[in-house]
Structures are given as structure tokens and as C-alpha cells.
Design an enzyme around this catalytic site. Sequence first.
Site, PDB file in Angstrom:
ATOM      1  N   ASP A 116      89.027 -14.418 -51.066  1.00  0.00           N
ATOM      2  CA  ASP A 116      87.971 -13.636 -51.124  1.00  0.00           C
ATOM      3  C   ASP A 116      88.595 -12.089 -51.007  1.00  0.00           C
ATOM      4  O   ASP A 116      89.584 -11.685 -50.721  1.00  0.00           O
ATOM      5  CB  ASP A 116      87.336 -13.815 -49.634  1.00  0.00           C
ATOM      6  CG  ASP A 116      86.673 -15.181 -49.623  1.00  0.00           C
ATOM      7  OD1 ASP A 116      86.423 -15.834 -50.767  1.00  0.00           O
ATOM      8  OD2 ASP A 116      86.333 -15.741 -48.612  1.00  0.00           O
TER       9      ASP A 116
HETATM   10  N1  URA Z   1      88.574 -19.999 -47.448  1.00  0.00           N
HETATM   11  C1  URA Z   1      87.843 -18.729 -47.408  1.00  0.00           C
HETATM   12  O1  URA Z   1      86.780 -18.982 -46.692  1.00  0.00           O
HETATM   13  N2  URA Z   1      88.213 -17.742 -47.868  1.00  0.00           N
HETATM   14  C2  URA Z   1      89.255 -17.398 -48.582  1.00  0.00           C
HETATM   15  O2  URA Z   1      89.574 -16.531 -49.145  1.00  0.00           O
HETATM   16  C3  URA Z   1      90.164 -18.616 -48.764  1.00  0.00           C
HETATM   17  C4  URA Z   1      89.746 -20.000 -48.279  1.00  0.00           C
END
Ligand code: URA
Length: 245
Positions: A116
Site C-alpha cells: 500500500d
Molecule cells: N497488507 C496490507 O494491508 N497492506 C500492505 O501493504 C501489505 C499487506
Amino acid sequence: MQLQDILYSQGFGTRRICAGLVQQNQVQISWAGESEARPCTDAAQELNPINLVLRVQGVDWPVHEKAFIMLNKPAGVECSQKPSVWPSVYSLLPAPLRQRPSKGKVAGVQAVGRLDQDTTGLLLLSDDGQFIHRMGSPKKQVAKLYEVTTKHPVQEPQIRQLLDGVVLDDDPKPVRAAGCMQRGMHHIDLTLTEGKYHQVKRMIAAVGNRVEALHRSRIGGLVLPPDLAPGQWRWLSSADLALLS
Ligand code: URA
């Protein structure tokens, strides 16, 4: 292999651009371990690409048949080629990695899964389709370690629930953490072998807590090196790759 073809394979542009670089004395060559690079003005010169180091416009570029790299992803960049809000993670890479050709087209390296925008840490990128597929395959079950900072203090039943399995909104099948270790009142290390959308955040939400910060520090046996600063990248060595197999 001709020098212009090697340059092309490494992402330095079309064959014409690559030949132009050589003709304009912008390319020098050496082999790994040599300290001196020598000028090369013949774009059609035949060279063995193994252990070859190109120096293009003063910057050394070790030739790699396939690109396997790791990046310490900072917060505030998106793992998308066409980001909607934030800058793209690909903008942190030099042009040759973004321009490497595949089947005659500019393809560049691709992220192996996504993090993310606000998640930091270890991200792998490659131009090897099989590697990307293998690393992302649910069958392979590569363990990924996430260091999670939570909004609320972590409760023991939450750890148990994460290990036993929680149901996420779009899937009736429970997902479980392969490992979950409390590191502090607001900190847990969570190991996952799948890579569902926002999986950590959704799992933490499903047990009644909330992710405040998320950092990926390990994939398989490969640990994010402490000297790789946020935003920096490096080639994976064969020893690094062995830690992922
Ligand atoms: N899980 C999440 O919620 N975000 C990420 O970036 C990676 C794994």
C-alpha cells in the site's frame, strides 16, 4: 553479442539510441573486478556479456540477463505504473530498469506483489515473468514478515484469533497468520503466506484493532538490509535469490 544489443537488452533505449551512445563516446566497458574501464567506439563489437560492466555516461551498469532487485519502499509512493494520487514507486528506479525490453517492447521491471501507499519496506521487482509468477503463487507459500504498529494495545485473544483464522468480508474461507508474535504493547510481527488485498489491515481490523503503521521486513529468508535506506534499491545477489527459493 554486439555491444549495441547488450545496451538495448539492459534498457538503454532503442538499438539506434544505443548505437548513438557508443558513437558519441558515452560508453566504456570493463569486466567485474577490473578497476579500469576502456572506451569502446564500435557499436557492433562482439562481447561476452557475462560479468561485463558497462559504463554509460559515467555510470557503471553491471550487465544482468534478468533483473532481480529489492527496494526499500518509502511511505507516500504507489506500487502502480499509473498512480492515481501519489508518485509511482517506479519513479525511484533508474531509466534502464524501467525501459528493459521484453519481446521487443519496453516492459521494465514489475513489482512482485504490491504494498500500500503507506506501507514501507521490502519490495522485490523483476523482469522475469516466471519469477514474478512463482513468488506470487499461493502454492509457493512464501512467508512475508510484517511489522505492525497498532492503534490500540494488542490483546492476547487477538493474537490467538489471528493464528486461528479470521474471516475477511469478501471471502468466507478464514485466513490465518503463519506466525504472530507480540513485540510490544502496540507492536506485533505478523507472518503471512498469502497476499490478499490489504490483507494485514483487514485481518487486524477483523480482530477489533487497527493498523497505524506497516513495514515489511522479510520475504522468505531475505531480510531487508539495514543499510538500504528508504527509497534505495539494489541488485539481488545469487545468495539473495537462493533465500527466496
Ligand atoms: N497488507 C496490507 O494491508 N497492506 C500492505 O501493504 C501489505 C499487506
